[in-house]
Design a protein around this motif. Structure first.
Motif, PDB file in Angstrom:
ATOM      1  N   UNK A  70       0.843  -1.200   0.000  1.00 52.75           N
ATOM      2  CA  UNK A  70       0.000   0.000   0.000  1.00 52.75           C
ATOM      3  C   UNK A  70       0.873   1.243   0.000  1.00 52.75           C
ATOM      4  N   UNK A  71       0.625   2.130  -0.941  1.00 52.62           N
ATOM      5  CA  UNK A  71       1.438   3.342  -1.044  1.00 52.62           C
ATOM      6  C   UNK A  71       0.700   4.590  -0.562  1.00 52.62           C
ATOM      7  N   UNK A  72      -0.644   4.601  -0.677  1.00 54.91           N
ATOM      8  CA  UNK A  72      -1.409   5.745  -0.177  1.00 54.91           C
ATOM      9  C   UNK A  72      -2.828   5.299   0.143  1.00 54.91           C
ATOM     10  N   UNK A  73      -3.397   5.953   1.152  1.00 54.02           N
ATOM     11  CA  UNK A  73      -4.757   5.640   1.591  1.00 54.02           C
ATOM     12  C   UNK A  73      -5.498   6.952   1.771  1.00 54.02           C
ATOM     13  N   UNK A  74      -6.687   7.060   1.198  1.00 55.82           N
ATOM     14  CA  UNK A  74      -7.515   8.264   1.343  1.00 55.82           C
ATOM     15  C   UNK A  74      -8.875   7.872   1.909  1.00 55.82           C
ATOM     16  N   UNK A  75      -9.354   8.667   2.861  1.00 57.50           N
ATOM     17  CA  UNK A  75     -10.625   8.397   3.520  1.00 57.50           C
ATOM     18  C   UNK A  75     -11.546   9.592   3.374  1.00 57.50           C
ATOM     19  N   UNK A  76     -12.864   9.319   3.368  1.00 56.82           N
ATOM     20  CA  UNK A  76     -13.796  10.442   3.451  1.00 56.82           C
ATOM     21  C   UNK A  76     -13.764  10.988   4.875  1.00 56.82           C
ATOM     22  N   UNK A  77     -13.917  12.299   5.018  1.00 55.79           N
ATOM     23  CA  UNK A  77     -13.780  12.903   6.337  1.00 55.79           C
ATOM     24  C   UNK A  77     -15.076  13.546   6.808  1.00 55.79           C
ATOM     25  N   UNK A  78     -15.459  14.666   6.177  1.00 55.45           N
ATOM     26  CA  UNK A  78     -16.583  15.430   6.706  1.00 55.45           C
ATOM     27  C   UNK A  78     -17.908  15.135   6.028  1.00 55.45           C
ATOM     28  N   UNK A  79     -17.930  14.237   5.058  1.00 50.13           N
ATOM     29  CA  UNK A  79     -19.179  14.013   4.327  1.00 50.13           C
ATOM     30  C   UNK A  79     -19.275  12.559   3.890  1.00 50.13           C
ATOM     31  N   UNK A  80     -20.484  12.017   3.948  1.00 52.59           N
ATOM     32  CA  UNK A  80     -20.698  10.640   3.519  1.00 52.59           C
ATOM     33  C   UNK A  80     -21.689  10.555   2.373  1.00 52.59           C
ATOM     34  N   UNK A  81     -21.745  11.604   1.538  1.00 48.00           N
ATOM     35  CA  UNK A  81     -22.726  11.609   0.459  1.00 48.00           C
ATOM     36  C   UNK A  81     -22.397  10.586  -0.612  1.00 48.00           C
ATOM     37  N   UNK A  82     -21.249   9.940  -0.532  1.00 50.70           N
ATOM     38  CA  UNK A  82     -20.922   8.913  -1.512  1.00 50.70           C
ATOM     39  C   UNK A  82     -20.890   7.523  -0.931  1.00 50.70           C
ATOM     40  N   UNK A  83     -21.613   7.286   0.161  1.00 49.92           N
ATOM     41  CA  UNK A  83     -21.575   5.977   0.802  1.00 49.92           C
ATOM     42  C   UNK A  83     -22.926   5.271   0.707  1.00 49.92           C
ATOM     43  N   UNK A  84     -22.952   4.035   1.221  1.00 48.66           N
ATOM     44  CA  UNK A  84     -24.151   3.219   1.082  1.00 48.66           C
ATOM     45  C   UNK A  84     -25.378   3.811   1.737  1.00 48.66           C
ATOM     46  N   UNK A  85     -25.199   4.447   2.888  1.00 50.62           N
ATOM     47  CA  UNK A  85     -26.347   5.036   3.582  1.00 50.62           C
ATOM     48  C   UNK A  85     -26.994   6.141   2.751  1.00 50.62           C
TER      49      UNK A  85
END
Length: 591
Positions: free
Chosen positions: A432-447
């Protein structure tokens, strides 16, 4: 002549009818579930049954009122003007109005110059936010209010996103925090969001009026505002029917039409305008059933083998992914075949839930087999490892990488979209060279998808299915989960079907992931060997949207939601084989 007003808000329809002395003869506050016309007709019929088919002088307002105004042949009045008219007539001593609705929040400052501030791109601190948080407490908004009456402690909870705040609430539930304290903390989050987002440093002083449905129905939410702003009792204005103030303003407006209630219903029921094709559309997900069938056949190739646990013998390997809301468990044989799997909600008790699952594993496992090694990852890794003496613990990203590399050897990009979180992982030289996470918004998730399915009264699986052959997927952008409801209502007026909306939301999930989280500049930056995983990718519309937007064919394993647990099982097997291989050499050295 009686005066009437209709307020079509983001989640509710409000109707009021005054007599000549401005006494309320009829009022209703009704949820419309995105079908504003049907809800309005229902309320107007109730009005006729109560006061008769009266001729009224009427206007309409609200975020969903403009489209309905043309159909019903009723003048439209801007809701800011409507609310201000009511305040000036019935509570003229007001200095500041705090108004919360289903998806909007407003703060109006009266004085020498009228100034109103309103939420723009986020509906975190509104009624819909409270509804979503109530689901976590297994109650409704009224239940949250009743719980909050017995609070003792306030916990910090983010209110910036209706979905993302779940990551603050769920751990509190898991750790056994009192529901009363969580409920009051949810209300405090709404207060903090409203004050910080709308006042923006301007002093809130003088006589403060509380308006809107949430502040009417939830006494403890009002109390959180009163305590936070330190408002003296004599400065609190809580008028009669504050949830109806905007509709009342429409009834008081000077520009009105004169119609019988039955005429308005007739206009709504007999709207002859042809259904239009939505203005901003995207490419169809699939041209026809044949293309869909061929696509499914390709993705079915990335399937894991299953074997009967009753016939297992020798060493088997246990993988556990203890998430904040779900528990995933996989048991594999040395060939990687799955002997047992579990994916389910942990009901806020991750340890107890995993114990029950493992009891079932041992009940089914024959005497001819034994669990050689075990590995755990996820939110509850440390708790599960310590309590159950699991052999190994591993960080989530490594577990997911192990599983992704199993299905697509040499993988160079992994996108994992779950219910509330999103991880994008790049791989170079097998690591693994880089990891990015969503932080302040979940508008692109399953919920995000689940929320809209529920709002349109659809099961989430059926909602995903109808998207596949939608003729006009609508471009909805990638705004806040809650706030996008207004965009959905807009495209519905333009003739968008539920299928078009579902397909458009699938595109929105992917665009959010690629352009907001990953900040992708061009598809080539993703690499060539791509694995997508996480429960959200069981949704075929989301999976197809990813391939269309990224211009890449990807691998979606058949166990997309179990990849963390499966990766742990792989790690457990590798550790066991390494240790077993080294054992003879160690014994020889000892001799």
């Amino acid at each position: 002549m009686y005066k009437a007003g209709i307020d079509v808000g983001s989640t509710t329809v409000k109707v009021v009818i005054f007599d000549d002395n401005y006494q309320l003869l009829f009022s209703r506050y009704e949820r419309h579930f995105s079908d504003v016309k049907t809800a309005t007709i229902k309320v107007l019929k109730e009005a006729i049954s109560e006061i008769g088919d009266q001729a009224v002088s009427i206007a309409i307002t609200g975020s969903g009122g403009m489209g309905l105004a043309d159909v019903a042949k009723i003048p439209f009045v801007q809701e800011v003007i409507a609310a201000t008219t009511t305040v000036e007539k019935f509570i003229p001593q007001t200095d500041v109005v705090i108004e919360l609705g289903g998806e909007d929040a407003k703060m109006t400052f009266f004085g020498d110059a009228l100034e109103q501030r309103m939420n723009g791109t986020c509906a975190g601190g509104t009624g819909a936010f409270i509804d979503q948080m109530a689901e976590l407490l297994k109650t409704d908004a009224n239940g949250v209010n009743e719980l909050a009456k017995g609070y003792e402690t306030i916990y910090p909870i983010a209110s910036r996103c209706g979905v993302f705040a779940k990551t603050d609430v769920q751990p509190l539930i898991n750790e056994g925090a009192r529901k009363e304290d969580i409920a009051a903390s949810i209300f405090q989050a709404v207060v903090n969001q409203t004050i910080a987002g709308l006042a923006s440093g301007r002093k809130i002083s003088g006589n403060i009026a509380f308006l809107g449905g949430p502040l009417f129905f939830m006494s403890e939410l009002r109390q959180r505002f009163i305590e936070t702003l330190n408002i003296k009792p004599e400065n609190v204005i809580f008028p009669e029917n504050p949830q109806l103030f905007v509709a009342m303003g429409a009834a008081l407006d000077e520009d009105q039409a004169q119609l019988a209630l039955s005429e308005i219903i007739h206009n709504l029921e007999n709207n002859t305008s042809k259904s239009l094709v939505p203005k901003n559309t995207l490419d169809v997900l699939f041209k026809d059933q044949a293309e869909l069938d061929a696509w499914r056949a390709r993705h079915n190739e990335a399937s894991v083998e299953y074997k009967d646990i009753a016939k297992a013998s020798g060493p088997v390997f246990l993988g556990i992914d203890a998430g904040s809301t779900t528990s995933k468990v996989v048991l594999t044989d040395p060939e990687g075949a799955i002997l047992f799997q579990h994916y389910g909600n942990n009901q806020g008790q991750p340890l107890e839930n995993v114990i029950e699952i493992l009891k079932e594993v041992y009940r089914q496992l024959p005497d001819t087999a034994f669990i050689a090694r075990s590995c755990v990852t996820g939110y509850g890794e440390n708790l599960i490892k310590a309590a159950l003496h699991v052999d190994y613990g591993e960080v989530e990203t490594v577990a997911h990488f192990k599983a992704a590399n199993y299905f697509n050897p040499g993988v160079d990009f992994i996108l994992d979209i779950g219910g509330q979180d999103m991880k994008a992982m790049s791989v170079q030289d097998g690591a693994l060279s880089s990891i990015q996470l969503n932080e302040a918004c979940s508008s692109g998730c399953g919920s995000f998808i689940e929320t809209f399915a529920k709002s349109l009264k659809y099961d989430v699986k059926d909602f995903a299915q109808v998207a596949l052959l939608a003729e006009h997927p609508v471009d909805l952008g990638s705004k806040c989960t809650v706030f996008m409801n207004s965009k959905v209502k807009q495209v519905q007026k333009e003739g968008a079907t539920v299928a078009d909306i579902s397909a458009g939301l699938s595109y929105s999930v992917i665009k959010n992931a690629l352009y907001k989280v990953i900040k992708l500049k061009r598809p080539e930056d993703l690499g060539e060997k791509i694995v997508v995983q996480g429960g959200t990718f069981y949704n075929e519309a989301v999976l197809r949207a990813f391939e269309l937007v990224s211009e890449r064919e990807v691998v979606r394993p058949s166990i997309a939601g179990l990849m963390g647990a499966y990766g742990c099982a792989i790690i457990a097997q590798e550790k066991y084989e390494d240790e077993t291989a080294q054992a003879p050499a160690v014994e020889m050295a000892t001799v």
